[in-house]
Design a protein around this motif. Structure first.
Motif, PDB file in Angstrom:
ATOM      1  N   SER A  31       0.811  -1.146  -0.514  1.00  9.85           N
ATOM      2  CA  SER A  31      -0.323   0.048  -0.173  1.00  9.85           C
ATOM      3  C   SER A  31       0.673   1.283   0.158  1.00  9.85           C
ATOM      4  CB  SER A  31      -1.360  -0.022   1.183  1.00  9.85           C
ATOM      5  OG  SER A  31      -0.215   0.168   2.750  1.00  9.85           O
ATOM      6  N   TYR A  32       1.789   1.602  -0.697  1.00  6.67           N
ATOM      7  CA  TYR A  32       2.478   2.373  -1.155  1.00  6.67           C
ATOM      8  C   TYR A  32       2.111   3.467  -1.859  1.00  6.67           C
ATOM      9  CZ  TYR A  32       5.321  -0.132  -4.473  1.00  6.67           C
ATOM     10  OH  TYR A  32       5.624  -1.144  -5.949  1.00  6.67           O
ATOM     11  N   TYR A  33       2.833   4.423  -1.944  1.00  7.05           N
ATOM     12  CA  TYR A  33       2.443   5.373  -3.079  1.00  7.05           C
ATOM     13  C   TYR A  33       3.118   6.101  -3.410  1.00  7.05           C
ATOM     14  CZ  TYR A  33      -0.661   8.988  -5.318  1.00  7.05           C
ATOM     15  OH  TYR A  33      -1.023   9.757  -6.178  1.00  7.05           O
ATOM     16  N   GLY A  37      -1.001   2.133  -3.635  1.00 12.81           N
ATOM     17  CA  GLY A  37      -1.928   2.962  -2.810  1.00 12.81           C
ATOM     18  C   GLY A  37      -3.047   2.433  -1.896  1.00 12.81           C
ATOM     19  N   GLU A  38      -3.977   2.911  -0.935  1.00 12.88           N
ATOM     20  CA  GLU A  38      -4.472   1.808   0.541  1.00 12.88           C
ATOM     21  C   GLU A  38      -5.959   1.462  -0.216  1.00 12.88           C
ATOM     22  OE1 GLU A  38      -2.734   6.333   1.067  1.00 12.88           O
ATOM     23  OE2 GLU A  38      -3.320   5.251   0.124  1.00 12.88           O
ATOM     24  N   GLN A  39      -6.184   1.734  -1.236  1.00 14.62           N
ATOM     25  CA  GLN A  39      -7.141   0.832  -1.999  1.00 14.62           C
ATOM     26  C   GLN A  39      -7.252  -0.884  -1.261  1.00 14.62           C
ATOM     27  OE1 GLN A  39     -10.288   3.073  -3.177  1.00 14.62           O
ATOM     28  NE2 GLN A  39     -11.253   0.610  -2.207  1.00 14.62           N
ATOM     29  N   PRO A  40      -6.098  -1.713  -1.554  1.00 13.41           N
ATOM     30  CA  PRO A  40      -6.824  -2.609  -1.249  1.00 13.41           C
ATOM     31  C   PRO A  40      -6.412  -2.800   0.330  1.00 13.41           C
ATOM     32  CG  PRO A  40      -4.510  -1.985  -3.000  1.00 13.41           C
ATOM     33  CD  PRO A  40      -5.198  -0.861  -2.568  1.00 13.41           C
ATOM     34  N   VAL A  41      -5.818  -1.794   0.899  1.00 18.87           N
ATOM     35  CA  VAL A  41      -6.020  -2.674   2.504  1.00 18.87           C
ATOM     36  C   VAL A  41      -7.983  -2.227   2.779  1.00 18.87           C
ATOM     37  CG1 VAL A  41      -5.440  -1.868   4.798  1.00 18.87           C
ATOM     38  CG2 VAL A  41      -3.736  -1.256   2.939  1.00 18.87           C
ATOM     39  N   VAL A  58     -16.335   3.778   4.327  1.00 17.88           N
ATOM     40  CA  VAL A  58     -15.703   4.236   2.881  1.00 17.88           C
ATOM     41  C   VAL A  58     -16.047   6.074   2.661  1.00 17.88           C
ATOM     42  CG1 VAL A  58     -14.235   4.155   0.708  1.00 17.88           C
ATOM     43  CG2 VAL A  58     -15.490   1.721   2.640  1.00 17.88           C
ATOM     44  N   GLN A  59     -14.531   7.103   3.325  1.00 21.04           N
ATOM     45  CA  GLN A  59     -14.458   8.088   2.668  1.00 21.04           C
ATOM     46  C   GLN A  59     -13.485   8.020   1.506  1.00 21.04           C
ATOM     47  OE1 GLN A  59     -12.616  11.108   5.432  1.00 21.04           O
ATOM     48  NE2 GLN A  59     -13.457  13.081   4.264  1.00 21.04           N
ATOM     49  N   ALA A  60     -13.918   8.874   0.246  1.00 21.69           N
ATOM     50  CA  ALA A  60     -13.461   9.166  -0.855  1.00 21.69           C
ATOM     51  C   ALA A  60     -12.517  10.540  -0.849  1.00 21.69           C
ATOM     52  CB  ALA A  60     -13.656   9.886  -2.465  1.00 21.69           C
ATOM     53  N   VAL A  61     -11.147  10.237  -0.747  1.00 20.67           N
ATOM     54  CA  VAL A  61     -10.078  11.330  -0.506  1.00 20.67           C
ATOM     55  C   VAL A  61      -8.899  11.767  -2.036  1.00 20.67           C
ATOM     56  CG1 VAL A  61      -7.858  12.022   0.791  1.00 20.67           C
ATOM     57  CG2 VAL A  61      -9.556  10.535   1.682  1.00 20.67           C
ATOM     58  N   ALA A  62      -8.978  10.850  -2.835  1.00 26.49           N
ATOM     59  CA  ALA A  62      -8.741  10.875  -3.905  1.00 26.49           C
ATOM     60  C   ALA A  62      -8.697   9.683  -4.823  1.00 26.49           C
ATOM     61  CB  ALA A  62      -6.932  11.524  -3.808  1.00 26.49           C
ATOM     62  N   PRO A  63      -8.520   8.960  -5.416  1.00 23.80           N
ATOM     63  CA  PRO A  63      -8.087   8.717  -6.405  1.00 23.80           C
ATOM     64  C   PRO A  63      -7.951   7.229  -6.345  1.00 23.80           C
ATOM     65  CG  PRO A  63      -8.377  10.139  -8.290  1.00 23.80           C
ATOM     66  CD  PRO A  63      -8.402  10.811  -6.536  1.00 23.80           C
ATOM     67  N   GLY A  64      -8.347   5.782  -5.497  1.00 24.17           N
ATOM     68  CA  GLY A  64      -7.567   4.615  -5.164  1.00 24.17           C
ATOM     69  C   GLY A  64      -6.872   4.792  -4.106  1.00 24.17           C
ATOM     70  N   ARG A  65      -7.429   6.277  -2.701  1.00 22.19           N
ATOM     71  CA  ARG A  65      -7.057   6.771  -1.718  1.00 22.19           C
ATOM     72  C   ARG A  65      -8.290   6.812  -0.505  1.00 22.19           C
ATOM     73  NH1 ARG A  65      -1.627   9.460  -1.537  1.00 22.19           N
ATOM     74  NH2 ARG A  65      -0.915   8.151  -0.106  1.00 22.19           N
ATOM     75  N   PRO A  66      -8.961   5.914  -0.062  1.00 23.22           N
ATOM     76  CA  PRO A  66      -9.519   6.174   0.548  1.00 23.22           C
ATOM     77  C   PRO A  66      -9.281   6.425   1.613  1.00 23.22           C
ATOM     78  CG  PRO A  66      -9.347   3.870  -0.010  1.00 23.22           C
ATOM     79  CD  PRO A  66      -8.542   4.891  -0.651  1.00 23.22           C
ATOM     80  N   ASN A  67     -10.091   6.709   2.702  1.00 20.75           N
ATOM     81  CA  ASN A  67     -10.218   7.071   4.647  1.00 20.75           C
ATOM     82  C   ASN A  67     -11.394   6.089   5.042  1.00 20.75           C
ATOM     83  OD1 ASN A  67      -8.269   8.842   4.985  1.00 20.75           O
ATOM     84  ND2 ASN A  67     -10.331  10.490   5.684  1.00 20.75           N
ATOM     85  N   ASP A 150      -2.693   8.322   3.072  1.00 20.39           N
ATOM     86  CA  ASP A 150      -1.783   9.479   3.015  1.00 20.39           C
ATOM     87  C   ASP A 150      -1.434  10.364   4.338  1.00 20.39           C
ATOM     88  OD1 ASP A 150      -0.495  11.130   1.514  1.00 20.39           O
ATOM     89  OD2 ASP A 150      -1.501  12.710   0.893  1.00 20.39           O
ATOM     90  N   GLU A 151      -0.378   8.882   5.127  1.00 20.42           N
ATOM     91  CA  GLU A 151      -0.417   9.895   5.984  1.00 20.42           C
ATOM     92  C   GLU A 151       1.540  10.329   6.023  1.00 20.42           C
ATOM     93  OE1 GLU A 151       2.821   9.924  10.086  1.00 20.42           O
ATOM     94  OE2 GLU A 151       2.273   8.937   8.057  1.00 20.42           O
ATOM     95  N   GLU A 152       1.737   9.349   4.781  1.00 23.14           N
ATOM     96  CA  GLU A 152       2.926   9.551   4.593  1.00 23.14           C
ATOM     97  C   GLU A 152       3.479  10.709   3.669  1.00 23.14           C
ATOM     98  OE1 GLU A 152       5.522   8.434   6.656  1.00 23.14           O
ATOM     99  OE2 GLU A 152       4.743   6.379   7.052  1.00 23.14           O
ATOM    100  N   GLY A 153       3.100  11.003   2.859  1.00 21.50           N
ATOM    101  CA  GLY A 153       2.708  12.409   2.240  1.00 21.50           C
ATOM    102  C   GLY A 153       2.293  13.590   2.838  1.00 21.50           C
TER     103      GLY A 153
END
Length: 397
Positions: A31-33, A37-41, A58-67, A150-153
């Motif tokens: 799940s790196y970006y 990305g994080e979608q599989p998790v 599930v909150q969409a933040v960016a394509p393929g990057r949900p909370n 996206d905590e790492e970004g």
């Protein structure tokens, strides 16, 4: 039973085998970006939590990057358990003794990218929440699992979570980052800064025909050492140490192979780390002064802050802090205080949402982002039990 007895019962209900299994399962999901990305998790965890009785969003933040948000109970005044789903890249595979996505167990440790930062802490939080449900059922206050991307970004996940109102009505948040299970009440602030020096291109054989920005940029970078020394003389924190101004990027050149061309621009990137009480605006003014004093004839410069994260400090008398300390004592774990050398998602839960935060979780703080990253299983289990005990106290307090 009183709330302390129920807290101990919840700690005992933690499924220790499932904590290990879930950590391994999460580490095995890349799940790196940029990358998967994080979608599989989220695709894995959303049904996992729903099947265990949690209300999921599930909150969409960016394509393929949900909370992912998962709730137990529906009332106000509860607790947030926070753990992000993204990891940094694995880097060169030849540097790993244990493959980064196999989650091997060796001598009481789980190895793999994210085992420490922070899929171990996330698994501990999830298993703790499941244990709380076994003891309390549906509590009157909400226990919310905040599982952002996206905590790492640039921490866009937690920012979107807060902007959407998901942090409102809570009494505090546990940030389940790897801090050796220390009670971290302090976090460093951070600023990311670009300083651009503008000159004028010319032939390298005739430098007088242009304005070379490289010497000005070099003078500025050298001047930062003096400014950093002044900041360090002004602030040294018991748990956070010294503030730092670190140049991390220097970009210049007129193009590949253009050794005979004076470039027209130099870009310097700064990673700045501050302690509580240090004024970011005042620091930027001092940076600007150092920048202006570095300029040679014909060269100009601009300073751009593209990320500003304040330092945070949680009072020792906060209800959440008292619950954490009590939880540690109930479980006969040491109460050790520490500070977070970097920023976390808790930075914004504190600064933007106004929540008391405590950062505490399994894993050595120097282990993240390295090859052969690992988490000690013993720390993992202790964290899960602690999260369960603290959650019960906050939900029944």
């Amino acid at each position: 039973m009183d709330k302390h007895q129920l807290a101990q019962k919840a700690a005992q209900e933690v499924d220790v085998d499932e904590v290990v299994r879930l950590t391994q399962a999460l580490v095995r999901i890349e799940s790196y970006y940029p990358g998967p990305g994080e979608q599989p998790v989220v695709d894995f965890l959303e049904p996992y939590l729903r099947e265990r009785g949690f209300k999921t969003t599930v909150q969409a933040v960016a394509p393929g990057r949900p909370n992912l948000i998962a709730d137990l109970g529906e009332g106000p005044g509860g607790l947030i358990l926070e753990g992000h789903t993204d990891v940094v890249t694995h880097g060169p595979l030849e540097r790993w003794t244990h493959p980064p996505y196999e989650a091997r167990i060796v001598e009481g440790r789980i190895y793999g990218r994210g085992a420490c930062d922070m899929k171990g802490g996330l698994a501990a939080a999830i298993c703790a929440a499941v244990a709380v449900q076994k003891v309390l059922g549906a509590p009157r206050k909400t226990l919310r699992l905040c599982i952002p991307c996206d905590e790492e970004g640039l921490m866009t996940g937690i920012k979107a979570f807060i902007r959407a109102g998901y942090a409102e009505g809570f009494a505090g948040a546990l940030i389940c980052e790897p801090e050796e299970n220390q009670v971290c009440l302090w976090q460093k602030g951070a600023m990311r800064v670009w300083v651009r020096f503008q000159g004028r291109m010319a032939h390298g054989a005739m430098p007088y025909a242009g304005a070379n920005p490289i010497p000005s940029a070099s003078r500025f970078v050298v001047a930062l050492r003096e400014l950093q020394a002044a900041l360090q003389a002004e602030s040294q924190h018991e748990h956070l140490g010294l503030p730092w101004i670190t140049p991390t990027v220097v970009e210049a050149g007129a193009g590949e192979g253009q050794f005979n061309v004076i470039p027209d621009q130099v870009k310097v990137g700064l990673d700045i780390r501050t302690n509580p009480g240090q004024d970011h605006r005042a620091l930027l003014a001092r940076l600007g002064q150092a920048m202006e004093e570095s300029l040679e004839a014909g060269v100009s410069a601009t300073l751009e802050v593209f990320e500003d994260r304040p330092a945070t400090e949680t009072p020792r008398d906060a209800v959440l802090v008292q619950a954490v300390e009590q939880g540690l004592r109930l479980l006969q774990m040491p109460v050790r205080y520490g500070g977070v050398p970097g920023a976390t998602d808790g930075t914004f839960l504190s600064a933007w949402a106004g929540l008391p935060i405590v950062t505490i979780g399994p894993g050595g703080r120097t282990i993240p982002h390295q090859a052969d990253e690992f988490v000690e299983i013993s720390e993992l289990l202790s964290a899960a039990r602690l999260y369960a005990a603290v959650s019960v106290q906050m939900l029944l307090g």
